[in-house]
Write a protein that holds these residues in place. Structure first.
Motif, PDB file in Angstrom:
ATOM      1  N   LEU A 314     -32.000  16.337  20.575  1.00 45.90           N
ATOM      2  CA  LEU A 314     -30.991  17.261  21.112  1.00 45.90           C
ATOM      3  C   LEU A 314     -31.155  18.665  20.532  1.00 45.90           C
ATOM      4  O   LEU A 314     -31.096  19.664  21.255  1.00 45.90           O
ATOM      5  CB  LEU A 314     -29.589  16.723  20.803  1.00 45.90           C
ATOM      6  N   LEU A 315     -31.351  18.744  19.228  1.00 46.95           N
ATOM      7  CA  LEU A 315     -31.431  20.044  18.573  1.00 46.95           C
ATOM      8  C   LEU A 315     -32.703  20.806  18.943  1.00 46.95           C
ATOM      9  O   LEU A 315     -32.761  22.035  18.757  1.00 46.95           O
ATOM     10  CB  LEU A 315     -31.343  19.887  17.060  1.00 46.95           C
ATOM     11  N   ASN A 316     -33.700  20.117  19.481  1.00 45.94           N
ATOM     12  CA  ASN A 316     -34.933  20.776  19.881  1.00 45.94           C
ATOM     13  C   ASN A 316     -34.946  21.184  21.350  1.00 45.94           C
ATOM     14  O   ASN A 316     -35.940  21.744  21.829  1.00 45.94           O
ATOM     15  CB  ASN A 316     -36.140  19.878  19.593  1.00 45.94           C
ATOM     16  N   LEU A 317     -33.843  20.933  22.051  1.00 47.80           N
ATOM     17  CA  LEU A 317     -33.749  21.406  23.436  1.00 47.80           C
ATOM     18  C   LEU A 317     -33.673  22.933  23.434  1.00 47.80           C
ATOM     19  O   LEU A 317     -33.063  23.534  22.549  1.00 47.80           O
ATOM     20  CB  LEU A 317     -32.500  20.821  24.107  1.00 47.80           C
ATOM     21  N   PRO A 318     -34.280  23.601  24.413  1.00 51.31           N
ATOM     22  CA  PRO A 318     -34.311  25.066  24.409  1.00 51.31           C
ATOM     23  C   PRO A 318     -32.978  25.692  24.809  1.00 51.31           C
ATOM     24  O   PRO A 318     -32.316  25.227  25.733  1.00 51.31           O
ATOM     25  CB  PRO A 318     -35.391  25.392  25.450  1.00 51.31           C
ATOM     26  N   ASN A 319     -32.590  26.717  24.078  1.00 47.69           N
ATOM     27  CA  ASN A 319     -31.431  27.542  24.461  1.00 47.69           C
ATOM     28  C   ASN A 319     -30.141  26.748  24.650  1.00 47.69           C
ATOM     29  O   ASN A 319     -29.307  27.109  25.475  1.00 47.69           O
ATOM     30  CB  ASN A 319     -31.727  28.302  25.755  1.00 47.69           C
ATOM     31  N   TRP A 320     -29.969  25.673  23.897  1.00 45.77           N
ATOM     32  CA  TRP A 320     -28.746  24.897  24.092  1.00 45.77           C
ATOM     33  C   TRP A 320     -27.540  25.664  23.538  1.00 45.77           C
ATOM     34  O   TRP A 320     -27.617  26.298  22.504  1.00 45.77           O
ATOM     35  CB  TRP A 320     -28.871  23.502  23.468  1.00 45.77           C
ATOM     36  N   GLN A 321     -26.443  25.578  24.270  1.00 45.21           N
ATOM     37  CA  GLN A 321     -25.215  26.261  23.894  1.00 45.21           C
ATOM     38  C   GLN A 321     -24.105  25.293  23.523  1.00 45.21           C
ATOM     39  O   GLN A 321     -23.208  25.636  22.774  1.00 45.21           O
ATOM     40  CB  GLN A 321     -24.727  27.155  25.048  1.00 45.21           C
ATOM     41  N   ARG A 322     -24.162  24.099  24.079  1.00 45.92           N
ATOM     42  CA  ARG A 322     -23.127  23.107  23.771  1.00 45.92           C
ATOM     43  C   ARG A 322     -23.689  21.717  24.018  1.00 45.92           C
ATOM     44  O   ARG A 322     -24.348  21.481  25.031  1.00 45.92           O
ATOM     45  CB  ARG A 322     -21.873  23.334  24.645  1.00 45.92           C
ATOM     46  N   ILE A 323     -23.453  20.822  23.103  1.00 44.54           N
ATOM     47  CA  ILE A 323     -23.848  19.425  23.263  1.00 44.54           C
ATOM     48  C   ILE A 323     -22.650  18.567  22.876  1.00 44.54           C
ATOM     49  O   ILE A 323     -22.110  18.714  21.781  1.00 44.54           O
ATOM     50  CB  ILE A 323     -25.061  19.065  22.373  1.00 44.54           C
ATOM     51  N   LYS A 324     -22.231  17.695  23.779  1.00 45.22           N
ATOM     52  CA  LYS A 324     -21.095  16.816  23.512  1.00 45.22           C
ATOM     53  C   LYS A 324     -21.472  15.403  23.907  1.00 45.22           C
ATOM     54  O   LYS A 324     -22.252  15.188  24.825  1.00 45.22           O
ATOM     55  CB  LYS A 324     -19.863  17.257  24.307  1.00 45.22           C
ATOM     56  N   ASN A 337     -20.487  16.580  18.652  1.00 42.17           N
ATOM     57  CA  ASN A 337     -19.872  17.840  19.083  1.00 42.17           C
ATOM     58  C   ASN A 337     -20.652  18.975  18.417  1.00 42.17           C
ATOM     59  O   ASN A 337     -20.379  19.353  17.287  1.00 42.17           O
ATOM     60  CB  ASN A 337     -18.396  17.878  18.674  1.00 42.17           C
ATOM     61  N   PHE A 338     -21.665  19.501  19.134  1.00 35.33           N
ATOM     62  CA  PHE A 338     -22.559  20.504  18.576  1.00 35.33           C
ATOM     63  C   PHE A 338     -22.327  21.864  19.232  1.00 35.33           C
ATOM     64  O   PHE A 338     -22.286  21.974  20.466  1.00 35.33           O
ATOM     65  CB  PHE A 338     -24.033  20.123  18.803  1.00 35.33           C
ATOM     66  N   ASN A 339     -22.158  22.890  18.397  1.00 33.11           N
ATOM     67  CA  ASN A 339     -22.233  24.284  18.809  1.00 33.11           C
ATOM     68  C   ASN A 339     -23.369  24.895  17.998  1.00 33.11           C
ATOM     69  O   ASN A 339     -23.751  24.364  16.957  1.00 33.11           O
ATOM     70  CB  ASN A 339     -20.933  25.039  18.493  1.00 33.11           C
ATOM     71  N   PRO A 340     -23.912  26.037  18.419  1.00 32.17           N
ATOM     72  CA  PRO A 340     -24.981  26.654  17.632  1.00 32.17           C
ATOM     73  C   PRO A 340     -24.609  26.926  16.180  1.00 32.17           C
ATOM     74  O   PRO A 340     -25.478  26.961  15.316  1.00 32.17           O
ATOM     75  CB  PRO A 340     -25.263  27.960  18.397  1.00 32.17           C
ATOM     76  N   ASP A 341     -23.315  27.102  15.890  1.00 30.15           N
ATOM     77  CA  ASP A 341     -22.889  27.385  14.521  1.00 30.15           C
ATOM     78  C   ASP A 341     -22.158  26.216  13.877  1.00 30.15           C
ATOM     79  O   ASP A 341     -21.632  26.340  12.780  1.00 30.15           O
ATOM     80  CB  ASP A 341     -21.980  28.619  14.500  1.00 30.15           C
ATOM     81  N   SER A 342     -22.123  25.063  14.541  1.00 30.68           N
ATOM     82  CA  SER A 342     -21.385  23.930  13.997  1.00 30.68           C
ATOM     83  C   SER A 342     -21.927  22.632  14.575  1.00 30.68           C
ATOM     84  O   SER A 342     -21.930  22.439  15.797  1.00 30.68           O
ATOM     85  CB  SER A 342     -19.888  24.073  14.317  1.00 30.68           C
ATOM     86  N   LEU A 343     -22.403  21.748  13.701  1.00 26.06           N
ATOM     87  CA  LEU A 343     -22.906  20.446  14.115  1.00 26.06           C
ATOM     88  C   LEU A 343     -22.006  19.364  13.522  1.00 26.06           C
ATOM     89  O   LEU A 343     -21.941  19.202  12.308  1.00 26.06           O
ATOM     90  CB  LEU A 343     -24.346  20.237  13.631  1.00 26.06           C
ATOM     91  N   THR A 344     -21.307  18.642  14.382  1.00 26.70           N
ATOM     92  CA  THR A 344     -20.347  17.651  13.916  1.00 26.70           C
ATOM     93  C   THR A 344     -20.633  16.293  14.537  1.00 26.70           C
ATOM     94  O   THR A 344     -20.787  16.189  15.760  1.00 26.70           O
ATOM     95  CB  THR A 344     -18.905  18.068  14.272  1.00 26.70           C
ATOM     96  N   THR A 345     -20.702  15.264  13.710  1.00 22.39           N
ATOM     97  CA  THR A 345     -20.759  13.887  14.198  1.00 22.39           C
ATOM     98  C   THR A 345     -19.771  13.061  13.387  1.00 22.39           C
ATOM     99  O   THR A 345     -19.560  13.326  12.205  1.00 22.39           O
ATOM    100  CB  THR A 345     -22.172  13.274  14.050  1.00 22.39           C
ATOM    101  N   LYS A 346     -19.173  12.090  14.009  1.00 26.73           N
ATOM    102  CA  LYS A 346     -18.247  11.195  13.299  1.00 26.73           C
ATOM    103  C   LYS A 346     -18.217   9.861  14.016  1.00 26.73           C
ATOM    104  O   LYS A 346     -18.468   9.775  15.228  1.00 26.73           O
ATOM    105  CB  LYS A 346     -16.850  11.802  13.207  1.00 26.73           C
TER     106      LYS A 346
END
Length: 405
Positions: A314-324, A337-346
């Motif tokens: 997921l983190l190697n996808l190009p130009n990603w802005q939001r991953i949920k 719940n990933f933003n470019p400035d915040s990577l959260t998993t729980k």
């Protein structure tokens, strides 16, 4: 009277904010203030076709929504303010008529155009049904620091149409930068009230109990906005009334027809049928909307993915802005719940299926045509745009399936 919804005057709050600003966190904070004996309803607009925000919210609550007297509906597959008004009207009509809530919260997608949504909710047939309170807009200080956000018209649009700005993730801003941020807000919306979120990190790092009241003060200030009238929507409603040539008639029959349409087309407002079956899975879609490319997957619950491989992919996808996502992995069920400035998993409770959705930006928010000296930067932006535009989604399918254990 079969349709009381026109006259219920339900308190309604919009919670807006750009993609990844932190709207879900604020929604959770608002839900935490709900009196136990009150019925609330939450309408979530998903930009993509796969509903995930509802699961993210549910996983962050101690009990399920039904036990807490909270009804939740999702409108997926595009921005409700960009499409016709019908999906929005159907969704609201259903929530009001079926659940009779005492308060309604609406969370539009982060790529929404707030002004268009405000125009829709200013229509005559909602003016007796909904009591529109302050528009609460979430603004990320980390995003604001980056020119691609700060100069983006969509980012600015949320600030322009806010009664209240909830500013979070501002800890790394210097005093000078905070002052500049305040001035920047004033140039777009001089009437917006600013509420600063006390950072959890700040509270955690200190043993001084004097910080605790600040957090309580923030929650109290946020909760206060739930019953504060919206000046922006009130002004828009005055404009709407001024331009009416004749009074609105047939409101009751219109609401009745909306309900009939909703029953005939349940997929417009909710994915209950889809959510209660694994038929047709695995499923993937991809499409392009505005300046973004969207893709999403739904996988059967018994598919178990390698957690580390999934995150790296997921983190190697190009130009990603939001991953949920809510995904069954070798580490259990995970909320992503990933933003470019915040990577959260729980970890979360098991779900009926795995869901994953990504949003890729096709190009830089900066107008590259206006750049005449930064040639290298322009070429880099164009290359990034091209790489995002020409993703081979069949290859992505195969890569994702290769992670199934």
């Amino acid at each position: 009277m079969k349709n009381p919804i026109i006259f219920q005057n339900i308190p309604c709050t919009l919670v807006t904010g750009f993609l990844g600003a932190g709207k879900t966190t604020v929604i959770n904070q608002l839900l935490a203030t709900k009196p136990n004996d009150e019925r609330w309803a939450l309408l979530i607009n998903e930009f993509g076709r796969i509903g995930i925000d509802g699961a993210l919210l549910a996983s962050s609550q101690d009990n399920d929504f039904e036990q807490k007297n909270i009804a939740i509906r999702e409108v997926s597959g595009g921005c409700i303010c960009c499409t016709s008004q019908l999906p929005l009207q159907i969704a609201i009509s259903r929530l009001l008529s079926e659940h009779h809530p005492q308060r309604l919260l609406i969370e539009p997608t982060g790529l929404a155009h707030p002004r268009e949504l405000i125009l829709q909710l200013s229509a005559t047939h909602w003016q007796t049904a909904l009591k529109m309170n302050a528009v609460i807009t979430v603004l990320s200080g980390v995003q604001w620091q980056q020119v691609q956000y700060r100069d983006h018209d969509g980012f600015q649009a949320h600030v322009r149409d806010a009664d209240v700005l909830i500013v979070n993730r501002y800890d790394q801003l210097s005093s000078s930068e905070k002052h500049t941020l305040i001035e920047w807000i004033a140039t777009l919306n001089s009437h917006a009230k600013i509420i600063w979120v006390v950072s959890e990190l700040t509270v955690a790092e200190t043993t001084d109990a004097s910080n605790t009241p600040l957090t309580k003060e923030y929650i109290a200030g946020l909760n206060y906005q739930l019953d504060k009238p919206s000046h922006i929507i009130a002004n828009q409603r005055k404009i709407s009334i001024t331009h009416l040539h004749k009074p609105m008639i047939g409101s009751h029959s219109q609401s009745h027809s909306l309900r009939e349409v909703a029953l005939a087309n349940p997929s417009i407002t909710e994915n209950d049928d889809q959510e209660n079956t694994n038929e047709g899975l695995p499923y993937r879609y991809h499409e392009e909307q505005q300046d973004f490319q969207l893709a999403g997957w739904r996988l059967p619950a018994h598919y178990q993915l390698n957690a580390d491989d999934l995150q790296n992919w997921l983190l190697n996808l190009p130009n990603w802005q939001r991953i949920k996502g809510v995904v069954h992995t070798c580490d259990g069920w995970l909320q992503i719940n990933f933003n470019p400035d915040s990577l959260t998993t729980k970890t979360i409770d098991p779900q009926i299926d795995s869901r994953l959705e990504i949003i890729l930006q096709l190009g830089s928010a900066v107008d590259t045509n206006a750049v005449d000296t930064a040639t290298e930067k322009t070429e880099s932006e164009n290359e990034a745009k091209a790489s995002a535009a020409y993703i081979n989604w069949e290859d992505c399918d195969r890569e994702l399936m290769a992670m199934v254990i």
